[in-house]
Design an enzyme around this catalytic site. Structure first.
Site, short mmCIF file in Angstrom:
data_model
loop_
_atom_site.label_atom_id
_atom_site.label_comp_id
_atom_site.label_asym_id
_atom_site.label_seq_id
_atom_site.Cartn_x
_atom_site.Cartn_y
_atom_site.Cartn_z
N SER A 163 -12.15 1.11 2.35
CA SER A 163 -11.87 1.64 1.39
C SER A 163 -11.14 3.17 1.21
O SER A 163 -10.32 3.45 2.30
CB SER A 163 -12.81 1.67 0.03
OG SER A 163 -11.99 1.79 -1.15
N GLU A 225 -9.07 -9.70 -1.93
CA GLU A 225 -8.31 -8.57 -2.18
C GLU A 225 -6.96 -8.67 -2.54
O GLU A 225 -6.29 -7.66 -2.69
CB GLU A 225 -8.69 -7.51 -1.14
CG GLU A 225 -10.06 -7.04 -1.24
CD GLU A 225 -10.31 -5.93 -0.29
OE1 GLU A 225 -10.18 -5.06 -0.61
OE2 GLU A 225 -10.68 -6.09 1.05
N HIS A 263 -13.51 -7.02 -2.06
CA HIS A 263 -13.42 -5.67 -1.74
C HIS A 263 -14.87 -4.89 -1.09
O HIS A 263 -14.73 -4.25 -0.37
CB HIS A 263 -12.86 -4.62 -2.76
CG HIS A 263 -12.59 -3.19 -2.42
ND1 HIS A 263 -11.53 -3.09 -1.50
CD2 HIS A 263 -13.12 -2.28 -2.82
CE1 HIS A 263 -11.53 -1.57 -1.22
NE2 HIS A 263 -12.63 -1.12 -2.12
#
Length: 287
Positions: A163, A225, A263
């Site tokens: 991330s 995602e 995610h």
């Protein structure tokens, strides 16, 4: 148990679980004064003549255990897994939570507030823009400390981030490509600092075209995602396709979209792939 009674704390009638050959310590960056919790897992085997490979792991409060156990288990049988024993160094924070707001400061570049995504709750984001100071801490303070304690092969160093951590991994590759041999960027938040990151990518690509580079980059995302409004998967795939043009210059590129993962759920499978990419035959060649 009556409604007014509390359950007995588990630690009162049992021993705490400890990971084998793992230590934890809190340190303060002498240059910037920031506090970090460092997690270290090390092999039981003696180091090879060249030293142990090492993987530096961001957001260690959330993923260090998964990474350390993946290396410990797969590293037992390199003949079967292709994964050799390694030192794992997790960089986290003084918290019991999986994530700390300070990651915003450490993993991002300084950009005007107008370039940041809108906060879901309308409040201001945590402090941003400290990536250069964080990288300096890793290079100038943390790495030398690890190398004083363990025999490390400097030619077999990797970094893993997810991330915003994946954004930092890309920032490091583009600005100081010699810092590590292998880079793993999971679900990188390219959209967060997109303008400045793409500028760095262009400079990096021009430099590799001229001088070449011996490094590997794995970008991994979860299939689910693809629905992210920030075009998470598209940004990652497009970047990997652009960088694939540099493979003839020594930059090994791998892109993986993990089926039916989101995610956060992508982390365990991404870590397993990252271990093979950094330590085994999945990295484009022997180290």
């Amino acid at each position: 148990m009556s409604g007014g009674q509390k359950a007995e704390a588990p630690e009162a009638n049992g021993n705490k679980i400890e990971m084998p050959r793992s230590i934890q310590r809190d340190i303060t960056c002498t240059r910037c004064g920031r506090d970090y919790r460092i997690f270290i897992a090390y092999p039981g085997e003696a180091p090879p003549a060249s030293g142990y490979p090492v993987i530096y792991v961001l957001d260690a409060n959330s993923v260090f255990g998964t990474m350390a156990e993946a290396v410990r288990v797969q590293g037992r049988r390199p003949d079967k897994t292709g994964v050799i024993p390694a030192v794992i160094v997790g960089i986290g924070y003084r918290t019991e939570e999986p994530f700390d707001p300070a990651r915003h400061r450490d993993f991002t570049m300084p950009v005007p507030e107008s370039e940041l995504p809108q906060s879901p709750d309308g409040n201001a984001w945590p402090e941003q823009g400290g990536a250069e100071a964080f990288l300096a801490f890793i290079e100038e303070e943390l790495k030398p400390q690890i190398e004083r304690e363990f025999k490390i092969d400097r030619n077999r160093q990797a970094i893993f981030g997810h991330s915003l951590g994946g954004l930092f991994v890309l920032h490091t590759l583009f600005n100081k490509p010699g810092s590590f041999r292998n880079y793993i960027a999971g679900s990188p938040s390219i959209h967060w600092n997109k303008r400045i990151l793409l500028e760095a990518e262009r400079r990096f690509s021009s430099g590799v075209e001229r001088e070449g580079l011996d490094a590997g980059l794995l970008i991994g995302v979860g299939e689910l995602e693809a629905n992210h409004k920030a075009r998470m998967n598209e940004n990652a795939r497009e970047m990997s396709e652009r960088l694939a043009a540099l493979e003839s210059k020594g930059l090994r590129i791998a892109f993986k979209e993990f089926e039916n993962e989101g995610h956060v759920s992508v982390l365990p499978v991404l870590i397993s792939r990252a271990v093979r990419f950094a330590l085994g035959s999945d990295n484009g060649g022997k180290r």
